[in-house]
Design a protein around this motif. Sequence first.
Motif, PDB file in Angstrom:
ATOM      1  N   GLN A   3     -81.616 -61.619   3.469  1.00  0.00           N
ATOM      2  CA  GLN A   3     -80.213 -62.042   3.569  1.00  0.00           C
ATOM      3  C   GLN A   3     -79.374 -61.044   4.359  1.00  0.00           C
ATOM      4  O   GLN A   3     -78.615 -61.420   5.261  1.00  0.00           O
ATOM      5  N   TYR A  42     -80.724 -62.549   7.954  1.00  0.00           N
ATOM      6  CA  TYR A  42     -79.907 -63.769   8.002  1.00  0.00           C
ATOM      7  C   TYR A  42     -78.471 -63.492   8.452  1.00  0.00           C
ATOM      8  O   TYR A  42     -77.975 -64.143   9.388  1.00  0.00           O
ATOM      9  N   ARG A  43     -77.813 -62.536   7.806  1.00  0.00           N
ATOM     10  CA  ARG A  43     -76.410 -62.262   8.157  1.00  0.00           C
ATOM     11  C   ARG A  43     -76.260 -61.755   9.592  1.00  0.00           C
ATOM     12  O   ARG A  43     -75.385 -62.226  10.322  1.00  0.00           O
TER      13      ARG A  43
END
Length: 365
Positions: free
Chosen positions: A86, A90-91
């Motif tokens: 994450q 992802y971010r």
Amino acid sequence: PTAIEDFNPAEIGSAKYEVGTYHDYFKEDMITVIAPVVHGYSTQGYLLIHKSMTQIGQLQITLMNAAYITLAVIYLLSFSILLGIQFIVYRPLCKITEAAKQYASGNLDYEIPVNTEDEIGYLSASLNFMSSQLRDMEDYQKKFVANVSHDFRSPLTSIKGYVEAMTDGTIPPELHEKYLKIILFETERLTDLTQDLLTLNEFDTNHLLLNREVFDIHEMIKHVAASFEGVCTQKKISIELVFATKHLNVNADKRKIQQVLYNLLDNAIKFSDPNSIVTIETTDRGEKVYTSVKDNGMGIPRSALGKIWERFYKSDLSRGKDKKGTGLGLAIVKEAIQAHGENITVVSTEGVGTEFSFSLPKVAG
């Protein structure tokens, strides 16, 4: 051994085991498993195995605790991995995706924060660099269009003004010849500017496709110098040729190198004082031939040395003398030399003179 009274092997039916005190032989619940002992296709007896349910329960608790701990560890590891994905993947990818959308919509000022030195950080830094280059290119294009517009507008305004003045009688017929010469001069400026823009466009779109051939650089220098005989006579400027050998062959695009020499010599003569000398010298060093064009003119200010290669640039000292110049000559020179994979340098002292020097690959022979 204890004999079991009224033993019935079929008492548990089809079940694999039974739970209980087994005919009150035990004081606590036991799990009993009955298995026949077969020999020679005949049953010789039965094997009964008893195990305390308390012990089985403790074993079950031990196994289940181990299973729960394993599941908890797996969950924590999975959660940590997902959390890492994450924040680490992802971010940052969302930020990169947002940056791509911003760039596509024309917002080149959007910058991706770079907090890591991994592949994602490298990609973010590369995109930031790309956006800065695109911003510079956009600024350059605006500046380029503004300069082209200005350089076209000035002569066109002069031509229009003089033609209207001659048409409506503001300029009397006896002065027409004078102003027609001015109009001709402005027309030549437009022609030179158009030709220089076409030349630069050729380098921008086709700069790697050079028509290389072997030729004598000394013969070319002689021909280019001869084309300035009229201007030199008018300004009382001498051109001195200093050659390393009688013949010196190079491998290059003949037409482009001729234009390089013409532009450098044109600048040298334009900014030289009357009764001065312009020197063209060649030097043979290893696998390279160096050609220099040196004048004893006004020189280039130190603050302007880094800008002279820019398109449309004219130093404040040159504006007074360079009335017809387009500010593209040295830009063309640099593009031509760089297209050959070679270098050009400049050494200048204000009030003393300027020397341009460029290299070309030598051909033995």
